[in-house]
Design a protein around this motif. Structure first.
Motif, short mmCIF file in Angstrom:
data_model
loop_
_atom_site.label_atom_id
_atom_site.label_comp_id
_atom_site.label_asym_id
_atom_site.label_seq_id
_atom_site.Cartn_x
_atom_site.Cartn_y
_atom_site.Cartn_z
N ASP A 1 0.83 -1.18 0.00
CA ASP A 1 0.00 0.00 0.00
C ASP A 1 0.87 1.24 0.00
O ASP A 1 2.01 1.23 0.49
CB ASP A 1 -0.91 -0.01 1.22
N SER A 2 0.35 2.31 -0.54
CA SER A 2 1.12 3.54 -0.69
C SER A 2 1.09 4.35 0.59
O SER A 2 0.13 5.07 0.86
CB SER A 2 0.55 4.36 -1.86
N PHE A 3 2.13 4.20 1.39
CA PHE A 3 2.30 5.09 2.53
C PHE A 3 2.73 6.46 2.00
O PHE A 3 3.40 6.56 0.97
CB PHE A 3 3.34 4.54 3.49
N LEU A 4 2.36 7.51 2.71
CA LEU A 4 2.54 8.85 2.19
C LEU A 4 3.65 9.57 2.94
O LEU A 4 3.64 9.62 4.18
CB LEU A 4 1.24 9.64 2.32
N PRO A 5 4.62 10.17 2.24
CA PRO A 5 5.64 10.95 2.93
C PRO A 5 5.09 12.30 3.38
O PRO A 5 4.34 12.96 2.65
CB PRO A 5 6.73 11.11 1.87
N GLN A 6 5.45 12.69 4.58
CA GLN A 6 5.10 14.00 5.12
C GLN A 6 6.40 14.70 5.52
O GLN A 6 7.40 14.04 5.81
CB GLN A 6 4.19 13.87 6.33
N SER A 7 6.38 16.01 5.56
CA SER A 7 7.61 16.72 5.93
C SER A 7 7.29 18.02 6.64
O SER A 7 6.21 18.60 6.47
CB SER A 7 8.46 16.99 4.69
N ARG A 8 8.24 18.45 7.43
CA ARG A 8 8.22 19.75 8.08
C ARG A 8 9.66 20.21 8.15
O ARG A 8 10.45 19.63 8.89
CB ARG A 8 7.60 19.66 9.47
N GLY A 9 10.01 21.19 7.37
CA GLY A 9 11.41 21.55 7.24
C GLY A 9 12.17 20.38 6.65
O GLY A 9 11.78 19.83 5.62
N GLU A 10 13.22 19.94 7.33
CA GLU A 10 14.00 18.80 6.86
C GLU A 10 13.50 17.47 7.40
O GLU A 10 13.97 16.41 7.00
CB GLU A 10 15.47 19.00 7.22
N LEU A 11 12.55 17.51 8.33
CA LEU A 11 11.99 16.27 8.88
C LEU A 11 11.17 15.54 7.83
O LEU A 11 10.42 16.17 7.08
CB LEU A 11 11.08 16.57 10.07
N VAL A 12 11.27 14.22 7.83
CA VAL A 12 10.47 13.38 6.95
C VAL A 12 9.91 12.23 7.76
O VAL A 12 10.64 11.57 8.52
CB VAL A 12 11.31 12.83 5.77
N TRP A 13 8.60 11.99 7.62
CA TRP A 13 7.99 10.83 8.23
C TRP A 13 6.94 10.28 7.28
O TRP A 13 6.56 10.92 6.30
CB TRP A 13 7.38 11.16 9.60
N MET A 14 6.47 9.08 7.55
CA MET A 14 5.51 8.41 6.69
C MET A 14 4.19 8.24 7.42
O MET A 14 4.15 8.06 8.64
CB MET A 14 6.04 7.03 6.27
N THR A 15 3.10 8.30 6.65
CA THR A 15 1.77 8.05 7.20
C THR A 15 1.07 6.98 6.37
O THR A 15 1.37 6.79 5.18
CB THR A 15 0.92 9.32 7.23
N ALA A 16 0.12 6.29 7.00
CA ALA A 16 -0.63 5.23 6.33
C ALA A 16 -1.96 5.78 5.83
O ALA A 16 -2.59 6.61 6.50
CB ALA A 16 -0.87 4.07 7.29
N PRO A 17 -2.43 5.33 4.67
CA PRO A 17 -3.66 5.88 4.10
C PRO A 17 -4.93 5.46 4.82
O PRO A 17 -5.98 6.05 4.59
CB PRO A 17 -3.64 5.35 2.67
N ASN A 18 -4.86 4.46 5.70
CA ASN A 18 -6.09 3.95 6.32
C ASN A 18 -6.29 4.42 7.76
O ASN A 18 -7.28 4.04 8.38
CB ASN A 18 -6.10 2.42 6.28
N LEU A 19 -5.38 5.24 8.30
CA LEU A 19 -5.51 5.72 9.68
C LEU A 19 -5.90 7.18 9.67
O LEU A 19 -5.22 8.01 9.08
CB LEU A 19 -4.21 5.53 10.45
N SER A 20 -6.98 7.51 10.39
CA SER A 20 -7.39 8.91 10.50
C SER A 20 -6.84 9.57 11.75
O SER A 20 -6.81 10.80 11.84
CB SER A 20 -8.92 9.01 10.51
N ALA A 21 -6.38 8.79 12.72
CA ALA A 21 -5.74 9.36 13.92
C ALA A 21 -4.40 9.98 13.52
O ALA A 21 -3.77 9.57 12.54
CB ALA A 21 -5.52 8.27 14.96
N VAL A 22 -3.97 10.96 14.29
CA VAL A 22 -2.64 11.55 14.07
C VAL A 22 -1.60 10.45 14.29
O VAL A 22 -1.64 9.75 15.31
CB VAL A 22 -2.40 12.71 15.04
#
Length: 270
Positions: A7-28
């Protein structure tokens, strides 16, 4: 080839920080990477492991960056001493942890029905699993190494969500985050043998390499255990990323031979 579609996890960023999120979770939530923090040397740069030998001030700054990115006070986190077993603990705001203070309990899974209680587990090749029941308002975070996997910590967490909070498995969503994949997870026969003792379909999740070595698919095996616990296939998302293959993006215990930081998998409800 692993036993699931990715499944396509989505990259998120803030400045130089990078983290991944899952498409099926609505919680932070976030599956962190090693990119964008302030640590140096073997811990460069976003190390969230407080017991790896990194400078404590840099670790605190890395946690502050995590809290700023996700919108919570990093001093309110809940985590545990992970011991590669299958204990799942119900936690509340009273379990919130101050960095570098002793953690008074051991567990490899955390669940709560309280808001604004960030749950965190740590990995650097092991399987991180984040759970959410949007109907009952319950979340969970699970650390599944191969020992925890064959002890069915994934299924234990689902059953604990049911017994503690009345969750029904058909409503629970699971995200299996970046971890070592079958392409890189070489083991001796003890791992497949333990998997066989856990589940009759285990042979689908390992293949013999020769010379007594096996290539093991812990992602697929944990997905199988979640399905066995009653989750619907469409409610399980699995990251396609391998922490060892992508060792410049993720911490990998095997690649670094233990000289490393840790990434965190975190989830909370507003």
């Amino acid at each position: 080839m692993e036993n699931m579609s990715k499944d396509s996890f989505l990259p998120q960023s803030r400045g130089e920080l990078v983290w991944m999120t899952a498409p099926n979770l609505s919680a932070v939530h976030a599956f962190t990477t090693r990119l964008g923090g302030v640590s140096e040397g073997i811990f460069a740069s976003w190390n969230l492991g407080e017991n790896r030998g990194d400078d404590p001030d840099r670790v605190r700054r890395n946690y502050a960056l995590l809290g700023q990115a996700l919108g919570f006070d990093y001093r309110d986190i809940v985590f545990t001493r992970q011991i590669h077993e299958n204990t799942v603990r119900v936690v509340t705001a009273a379990d919130r942890h101050r960095l570098f203070a002793p953690v008074p309990y051991e567990a490899d899974g955390l669940i709560t029905d309280e808001k604004n209680v960030p749950l965190i587990i740590f990995t650097a090749d092991c399987v991180p699993i984040l759970l959410q029941d949007p109907v009952r308002g319950v979340i969970g975070a699970v650390h599944a190494g191969w020992r925890g996997s064959v002890l069915d910590i994934a299924g234990t967490a689902i059953r604990q969500m049911g017994s503690a909070f009345g969750c029904e498995p058909v409503h629970i969503r699971a995200a299996i985050g970046p971890c070592i994949s079958q392409c890189c997870f070489e083991t001796g026969p003890e791992v497949p043998r333990a998997m066989d003792g856990c589940d009759g379909q285990a042979p689908a999740f390992y293949r013999e390499k020769g010379n007594g070595k096996f290539m093991v698919d812990l992602k697929g095996f944990n997905r199988r255990l979640l399905l066995r616990a009653g989750l619907l296939p469409e409610n399980i998302c699995v990251s396609g990323e391998c922490t060892l293959c992508s060792h410049e993006k993720y911490w990998s215990h095997r690649y670094t031979k233990g000289e490393r930081g840790s990434q965190a998998s975190v989830i909370l409800m507003r």
